[in-house]
Scaffold this motif. Structure first.
Motif, PDB file in Angstrom:
ATOM      1  N   LEU A 196       0.942  -1.212  -0.219  1.00 62.78           N
ATOM      2  CA  LEU A 196       0.106   0.212  -0.047  1.00 62.78           C
ATOM      3  C   LEU A 196       0.885   1.461  -0.282  1.00 62.78           C
ATOM      4  O   LEU A 196       2.241   1.385   0.435  1.00 62.78           O
ATOM      5  CB  LEU A 196      -0.947  -0.303   1.234  1.00 62.78           C
ATOM      6  CG  LEU A 196      -1.829  -0.859   1.381  1.00 62.78           C
ATOM      7  CD1 LEU A 196      -2.911  -1.200   2.599  1.00 62.78           C
ATOM      8  CD2 LEU A 196      -2.523  -1.056   0.349  1.00 62.78           C
ATOM      9  N   TYR A 197       0.335   2.352  -1.080  1.00 59.40           N
ATOM     10  CA  TYR A 197       1.320   3.880  -0.373  1.00 59.40           C
ATOM     11  C   TYR A 197      -0.406   4.838  -0.271  1.00 59.40           C
ATOM     12  O   TYR A 197      -1.054   5.129  -0.336  1.00 59.40           O
ATOM     13  CB  TYR A 197       1.486   3.871  -2.318  1.00 59.40           C
ATOM     14  CG  TYR A 197       2.814   2.650  -2.510  1.00 59.40           C
ATOM     15  CD1 TYR A 197       4.106   3.207  -2.471  1.00 59.40           C
ATOM     16  CD2 TYR A 197       1.870   1.962  -2.833  1.00 59.40           C
ATOM     17  CE1 TYR A 197       5.000   2.195  -2.924  1.00 59.40           C
ATOM     18  CE2 TYR A 197       2.747   0.445  -3.601  1.00 59.40           C
ATOM     19  CZ  TYR A 197       3.928   0.355  -3.419  1.00 59.40           C
ATOM     20  OH  TYR A 197       5.234   0.000  -3.742  1.00 59.40           O
TER      21      TYR A 197
ATOM     22  N   PHE B  27      -3.531   3.619  -1.557  1.00 55.55           N
ATOM     23  CA  PHE B  27      -3.980   3.005  -1.864  1.00 55.55           C
ATOM     24  C   PHE B  27      -3.236   1.904  -2.829  1.00 55.55           C
ATOM     25  O   PHE B  27      -1.694   1.858  -1.990  1.00 55.55           O
ATOM     26  CB  PHE B  27      -4.189   3.680  -3.074  1.00 55.55           C
ATOM     27  CG  PHE B  27      -5.605   5.275  -3.319  1.00 55.55           C
ATOM     28  CD1 PHE B  27      -6.931   4.930  -2.934  1.00 55.55           C
ATOM     29  CD2 PHE B  27      -4.664   6.159  -2.517  1.00 55.55           C
ATOM     30  CE1 PHE B  27      -7.466   6.091  -2.752  1.00 55.55           C
ATOM     31  CE2 PHE B  27      -5.207   7.550  -2.320  1.00 55.55           C
ATOM     32  CZ  PHE B  27      -6.647   7.377  -2.208  1.00 55.55           C
ATOM     33  N   THR B  28      -3.042   1.356  -3.603  1.00 58.12           N
ATOM     34  CA  THR B  28      -2.482   0.243  -3.974  1.00 58.12           C
ATOM     35  C   THR B  28      -1.370   0.932  -5.163  1.00 58.12           C
ATOM     36  O   THR B  28      -2.264   1.856  -5.001  1.00 58.12           O
ATOM     37  CB  THR B  28      -3.351  -0.767  -4.933  1.00 58.12           C
ATOM     38  OG1 THR B  28      -3.779  -0.691  -6.037  1.00 58.12           O
ATOM     39  CG2 THR B  28      -4.075  -1.938  -3.826  1.00 58.12           C
ATOM     40  N   TYR B  29      -0.382   0.165  -5.589  1.00 59.39           N
ATOM     41  CA  TYR B  29       0.262   1.184  -6.297  1.00 59.39           C
ATOM     42  C   TYR B  29      -0.097   1.239  -7.381  1.00 59.39           C
ATOM     43  O   TYR B  29       0.442   2.685  -7.704  1.00 59.39           O
ATOM     44  CB  TYR B  29       1.860   0.128  -6.886  1.00 59.39           C
ATOM     45  CG  TYR B  29       2.692   0.846  -7.358  1.00 59.39           C
ATOM     46  CD1 TYR B  29       3.515   1.090  -6.627  1.00 59.39           C
ATOM     47  CD2 TYR B  29       2.680   0.575  -8.356  1.00 59.39           C
ATOM     48  CE1 TYR B  29       4.392   2.646  -7.786  1.00 59.39           C
ATOM     49  CE2 TYR B  29       3.396   1.530  -9.703  1.00 59.39           C
ATOM     50  CZ  TYR B  29       4.437   2.450  -8.930  1.00 59.39           C
ATOM     51  OH  TYR B  29       5.569   2.855  -9.698  1.00 59.39           O
ATOM     52  N   GLU B  30      -0.525   0.934  -8.086  1.00 62.01           N
ATOM     53  CA  GLU B  30      -1.464   1.622  -9.501  1.00 62.01           C
ATOM     54  C   GLU B  30      -2.360   2.803  -8.928  1.00 62.01           C
ATOM     55  O   GLU B  30      -2.675   3.465 -10.152  1.00 62.01           O
ATOM     56  CB  GLU B  30      -2.271   0.722 -10.250  1.00 62.01           C
ATOM     57  CG  GLU B  30      -1.690  -0.379 -10.610  1.00 62.01           C
ATOM     58  CD  GLU B  30      -1.024  -1.779  -9.508  1.00 62.01           C
ATOM     59  OE1 GLU B  30      -1.309  -1.551  -8.639  1.00 62.01           O
ATOM     60  OE2 GLU B  30       0.172  -2.452 -10.267  1.00 62.01           O
TER      61      GLU B  30
ATOM     62  N   LYS C  31      -4.176   8.552  -8.602  1.00 57.17           N
ATOM     63  CA  LYS C  31      -4.219   9.935  -8.326  1.00 57.17           C
ATOM     64  C   LYS C  31      -3.403  11.331  -8.235  1.00 57.17           C
ATOM     65  O   LYS C  31      -3.613  12.320  -8.359  1.00 57.17           O
ATOM     66  CB  LYS C  31      -4.675   9.409  -7.133  1.00 57.17           C
ATOM     67  CG  LYS C  31      -5.939   8.003  -6.855  1.00 57.17           C
ATOM     68  CD  LYS C  31      -6.438   9.276  -5.907  1.00 57.17           C
ATOM     69  CE  LYS C  31      -7.713   8.339  -5.740  1.00 57.17           C
ATOM     70  NZ  LYS C  31      -8.863   8.114  -6.157  1.00 57.17           N
ATOM     71  N   VAL C  32      -1.635  10.098  -8.408  1.00 55.54           N
ATOM     72  CA  VAL C  32      -0.717  11.654  -8.033  1.00 55.54           C
ATOM     73  C   VAL C  32      -0.633  11.942  -9.820  1.00 55.54           C
ATOM     74  O   VAL C  32      -0.649  13.195  -9.492  1.00 55.54           O
ATOM     75  CB  VAL C  32       0.718  10.885  -7.739  1.00 55.54           C
ATOM     76  CG1 VAL C  32       1.250  11.681  -8.064  1.00 55.54           C
ATOM     77  CG2 VAL C  32       0.518   9.708  -6.307  1.00 55.54           C
ATOM     78  N   SER C  33      -0.343  11.452 -10.641  1.00 54.64           N
ATOM     79  CA  SER C  33      -0.616  12.013 -11.559  1.00 54.64           C
ATOM     80  C   SER C  33      -2.117  12.734 -12.149  1.00 54.64           C
ATOM     81  O   SER C  33      -1.989  13.678 -12.607  1.00 54.64           O
ATOM     82  CB  SER C  33      -0.781  10.926 -12.859  1.00 54.64           C
ATOM     83  OG  SER C  33       0.178  10.062 -12.838  1.00 54.64           O
TER      84      SER C  33
END
Length: 117
Positions: free
Chosen positions: A38-39, A87-90, A95-97
């Motif tokens: 998770l990130y 969230f999961t990595y993807e 979201k960051v993008s």
């Protein structure tokens, strides 16, 4: 997993009459599912992005209600960084993008990053 091959039973002294008739037990190991890493998605404070814009980002991309968005925005304002979600990595990467693209389109220097939890 096979308990003991027939050849091993013979070597260990299985009686001659039953040679070749050994029984073996087969057990199935249930594969363990590993949970994905998770990130944390974080917003970083700057002196130029309006508070109302940050609230809008939190409502639009992180589905926060007005109260939660305001609380997170104030935390970012006072502490320099605030967590938007985990969230999961993807999903975190997306979201960051989305946040970074939206901020650039509106000419704000807002920074959004992710870090492993």
């Amino acid at each position: 997993m096979i308990a003991e091959p027939i050849s091993m039973q013979r070597e260990k002294g299985g009686d001659g009459d039953n040679a070749g008739r050994g029984t073996s037990v087969i057990t199935r190991t249930k594969p363990k599912s590993k949970r994905p890493n998770l990130y944390r998605v974080l917003l970083l404070n700057d002196d130029y992005t309006p508070m109302e814009f940050v609230i809008h980002i939190l409502e639009r991309f992180f589905q926060k209600d007005r109260e939660a968005a305001t609380r997170i925005m104030l935390h970012v304002h006072h502490h320099g960084v605030g967590e938007c979600g985990i969230f999961t990595y993807e999903v975190a990467e997306t979201k960051v993008s989305q946040v970074m693209d939206f901020a650039r389109q509106h000419q704000h220097p807002l920074q959004c990053v992710m870090e492993k939890k």
